[in-house]
Design a protein around this motif. Structure first.
Motif, PDB file in Angstrom:
ATOM      1  N   LEU A   5       6.076  30.035  15.884  1.00  0.00           N
ATOM      2  CA  LEU A   5       4.706  30.678  15.751  1.00  0.00           C
ATOM      3  C   LEU A   5       3.329  30.812  15.170  1.00  0.00           C
ATOM      4  N   PHE A   6       2.739  29.127  15.703  1.00  0.00           N
ATOM      5  CA  PHE A   6       2.050  29.343  15.963  1.00  0.00           C
ATOM      6  C   PHE A   6       0.390  30.361  14.641  1.00  0.00           C
ATOM      7  N   LEU A  32       7.128  24.488   9.254  1.00  0.00           N
ATOM      8  CA  LEU A  32       7.686  23.660   8.899  1.00  0.00           C
ATOM      9  C   LEU A  32       6.525  23.004   8.429  1.00  0.00           C
ATOM     10  N   ASN A  33       5.852  23.164   8.047  1.00  0.00           N
ATOM     11  CA  ASN A  33       4.978  22.235   7.303  1.00  0.00           C
ATOM     12  C   ASN A  33       5.283  22.483   5.961  1.00  0.00           C
ATOM     13  N   GLY A  34       6.252  22.790   5.623  1.00  0.00           N
ATOM     14  CA  GLY A  34       6.624  22.512   4.541  1.00  0.00           C
ATOM     15  C   GLY A  34       8.004  22.190   3.995  1.00  0.00           C
ATOM     16  N   ARG A  37      -1.534  22.729  12.265  1.00  0.00           N
ATOM     17  CA  ARG A  37      -1.330  24.179  12.317  1.00  0.00           C
ATOM     18  C   ARG A  37      -0.784  24.750  12.029  1.00  0.00           C
ATOM     19  N   PHE A  38      -0.588  26.101  10.888  1.00  0.00           N
ATOM     20  CA  PHE A  38       0.673  26.411  10.500  1.00  0.00           C
ATOM     21  C   PHE A  38       1.413  26.999  11.363  1.00  0.00           C
ATOM     22  N   MET A  39       3.061  26.854  10.894  1.00  0.00           N
ATOM     23  CA  MET A  39       4.150  26.790  12.197  1.00  0.00           C
ATOM     24  C   MET A  39       4.870  27.514  11.481  1.00  0.00           C
ATOM     25  N   LEU A  40       5.460  28.436  12.014  1.00  0.00           N
ATOM     26  CA  LEU A  40       6.546  29.045  11.791  1.00  0.00           C
ATOM     27  C   LEU A  40       7.984  29.430  12.230  1.00  0.00           C
ATOM     28  N   CYS A  41       9.110  29.030  12.633  1.00  0.00           N
ATOM     29  CA  CYS A  41      10.112  28.667  13.308  1.00  0.00           C
ATOM     30  C   CYS A  41      11.405  29.561  12.990  1.00  0.00           C
ATOM     31  N   GLY A  42      13.036  29.899  13.770  1.00  0.00           N
ATOM     32  CA  GLY A  42      13.818  29.827  13.649  1.00  0.00           C
ATOM     33  C   GLY A  42      14.023  30.441  14.944  1.00  0.00           C
ATOM     34  N   ALA A  43      15.884  30.751  14.527  1.00  0.00           N
ATOM     35  CA  ALA A  43      16.076  31.028  16.112  1.00  0.00           C
ATOM     36  C   ALA A  43      17.472  32.476  15.932  1.00  0.00           C
ATOM     37  N   TYR A  44      17.487  33.153  16.281  1.00  0.00           N
ATOM     38  CA  TYR A  44      17.938  34.593  16.302  1.00  0.00           C
ATOM     39  C   TYR A  44      18.509  35.256  17.655  1.00  0.00           C
TER      40      TYR A  44
END
Length: 165
Positions: free
Chosen positions: A75-76, A106-108, A117-124
């Motif tokens: 998620l961008f 991902l920027n943490g 950009r802020f990027m959130l990720c995951g696998a479900y």
């Protein structure tokens, strides 16, 4: 009946044109029994009188609900958003079956500010993408929804899909 196929290739080819009672339905049942044993072959190709069909382990697992389907998402989020608020709202998402949902930044740590950009990720596992998209569009209070993008890769698909909010 398929009895032994170890230490060979990844598939089995059967020619049953002259075998009495060898129908397409019998071949389908034999392949299903074979895959149900947890054996190592990925496909069975059967040629019989009036049919020529390939049965794959993946199709059998999916049809019989034996296979997990994982969906990877990125998620961008626009830098104009308040990341901590948006991340909390996104992570408040409840999966339909009650499983926990969490995306990581991902920027943490350990790579702060690697991406522009802020990027959130995951696998479900067994993820309902339509349900999640509906949640993102209605329950997250975006300041710049036009700048939010979702990239999705389902392991049962060869495609990578892009979504805008």
């Amino acid at each position: 009946m398929i009895t032994n196929s170890t230490n060979q290739g990844t598939g089995i080819i059967l020619g049953v044109t002259k075998q009495a009672g060898a129908t397409q339905e019998v071949a389908k049942r034999a392949a299903s029994r074979y895959f149900g044993q947890g054996t190592s072959k990925d496909l069975i190709h059967v040629v019989g009188e009036g049919f020529d069909e390939t049965f794959t382990r993946g199709e059998w697992l999916k049809k019989n609900n034996k296979m997990s389907s994982y969906t990877s998402i990125i998620l961008f989020i626009s830098p104009g958003e308040n990341l901590s608020k948006r991340m909390q709202e996104v992570n408040d998402y409840k999966m339909e079956d009650g499983r926990a949902f969490s995306m990581i930044d991902l920027n943490g740590k350990p790579y702060p500010d690697v991406f522009p950009r802020f990027m959130l990720c995951g696998a479900y596992n067994n993820f309902n993408l339509e349900h999640f998209l509906m949640y993102l569009r209605s329950d997250v209070f975006w300041e710049e929804p036009q700048n939010v993008r979702l990239i999705v890769q389902d392991d049962l698909s060869e495609n990578v899909d892009y979504y805008s909010l």
